[in-house]
Design a protein around this motif. Structure first.
Motif, PDB file in Angstrom:
ATOM      1  N   SER A  47       0.827  -1.206   0.000  1.00  0.00           N
ATOM      2  CA  SER A  47       0.000   0.000   0.000  1.00  0.00           C
ATOM      3  C   SER A  47       0.860   1.254   0.000  1.00  0.00           C
ATOM      4  CB  SER A  47      -0.918   0.031   1.229  1.00  0.00           C
ATOM      5  OG  SER A  47      -1.871  -0.978   1.150  1.00  0.00           O
ATOM      6  N   ALA A  50       2.428   1.715  -3.432  1.00  0.00           N
ATOM      7  CA  ALA A  50       1.414   2.098  -4.417  1.00  0.00           C
ATOM      8  C   ALA A  50       0.953   3.535  -4.181  1.00  0.00           C
ATOM      9  CB  ALA A  50       0.231   1.135  -4.358  1.00  0.00           C
ATOM     10  N   ARG A  53       3.725   5.911  -5.326  1.00  0.00           N
ATOM     11  CA  ARG A  53       3.767   5.956  -6.794  1.00  0.00           C
ATOM     12  C   ARG A  53       2.602   6.785  -7.330  1.00  0.00           C
ATOM     13  NH1 ARG A  53       4.652   1.024  -7.547  1.00  0.00           N
ATOM     14  NH2 ARG A  53       2.503   0.303  -7.377  1.00  0.00           N
ATOM     15  N   ARG A 154      -3.802   3.174 -13.225  1.00  0.00           N
ATOM     16  CA  ARG A 154      -4.407   3.092 -11.894  1.00  0.00           C
ATOM     17  C   ARG A 154      -5.501   2.023 -11.843  1.00  0.00           C
ATOM     18  NH1 ARG A 154      -4.157   9.525 -10.493  1.00  0.00           N
ATOM     19  NH2 ARG A 154      -2.084   9.397  -9.586  1.00  0.00           N
ATOM     20  N   GLU A 157      -3.649  -1.149 -11.353  1.00  0.00           N
ATOM     21  CA  GLU A 157      -3.006  -1.234 -10.045  1.00  0.00           C
ATOM     22  C   GLU A 157      -3.984  -1.517  -8.920  1.00  0.00           C
ATOM     23  OE1 GLU A 157      -0.867   2.401  -9.409  1.00  0.00           O
ATOM     24  OE2 GLU A 157       0.644   1.931 -10.905  1.00  0.00           O
ATOM     25  N   ASP A 160      -4.240  -4.889  -7.114  1.00  0.00           N
ATOM     26  CA  ASP A 160      -3.158  -5.401  -6.282  1.00  0.00           C
ATOM     27  C   ASP A 160      -3.031  -4.727  -4.926  1.00  0.00           C
ATOM     28  OD1 ASP A 160      -2.436  -7.114  -8.395  1.00  0.00           O
ATOM     29  OD2 ASP A 160      -1.210  -5.538  -9.310  1.00  0.00           O
ATOM     30  N   VAL A 161      -3.958  -3.849  -4.586  1.00  0.00           N
ATOM     31  CA  VAL A 161      -3.860  -3.131  -3.315  1.00  0.00           C
ATOM     32  C   VAL A 161      -5.108  -3.394  -2.474  1.00  0.00           C
ATOM     33  CG1 VAL A 161      -2.344  -1.327  -4.232  1.00  0.00           C
ATOM     34  CG2 VAL A 161      -4.808  -1.011  -4.305  1.00  0.00           C
TER      35      VAL A 161
END
Length: 188
Positions: A47, A50, A53, A154, A157, A160-161
């Motif tokens: 987290s 991410a 980033r 995004r 992504e 994966d969070v």
């Protein structure tokens, strides 16, 4: 019974307002000040990476907006609300590292007419200013491409969070897609 005369407001203005409002509502609905129950020991670093980033990406996009506004001041009225939302996104990712910062950043900056700005550290960076095309149409297209590309990354992504960050990424991705549409709307 006669029909009322048609509105003199251009059709695009209502559609633009609706899209921006819907995107803002989606972002606000996805934000929560409650701690994420899914974020366990191992997912915290995922987290944090991410979120960092996403903050860097929003700050880079914010610099691109600033560069376009500096090169094409005539676009200020059109770009200022979008830039304010991008600044709110950057703040949400940056402040979200501390518990409860996400919801605050959006309620202060993403509302219609908000004047959210990123912190000085967010806009002052060692990276050079992005190159801006000479004509306004190309500059808007470059911004739209950047918004669309970031929204797509995004959206990938968020799988994966953990929960809260995934909701935030989804909302900001939706807002980015709406921004890309609004930036290219005049071309049609």
């Amino acid at each position: 019974m006669p029909f009322p005369p048609p509105s003199r407001t251009p059709r695009g203005v209502r559609r633009r307002s609706l899209i921006v409002s819907a995107a803002s509502a989606a972002v606000l609905a996805g934000c929560s000040a409650a701690p994420d129950p899914v974020a366990g020991g191992g997912s915290t670093s995922v987290s944090a990476r991410a979120r960092a980033r996403a903050a860097r990406d929003s700050e880079a996009l914010l610099r691109q907006y600033d560069a376009v506004l500096a090169a094409h001041p005539a676009l200020a009225e059109r770009l200022r609300p979008l830039r304010a939302q991008v600044a709110a996104h950057a703040a949400a990712f940056t402040e979200g590292a501390s518990e409860g910062g996400t919801a605050t950043a959006f309620t202060e900056g993403a509302s219609e007419g908000g004047t959210a700005t990123a912190s000085p550290s967010a806009t002052a960076s060692a990276s050079p200013s992005p190159e801006v095309p000479a004509d306004e149409r190309s500059a808007l297209a470059a911004l739209a491409t950047a918004e669309r590309g970031l929204a797509d990354r995004r959206a990938k992504e968020l799988l994966d969070v953990p929960g809260e960050l995934a909701r935030l990424l989804a909302g900001v991705s939706a807002a980015g897609s709406a921004h890309a549409y609004l930036l290219t709307e005049g071309e049609k």
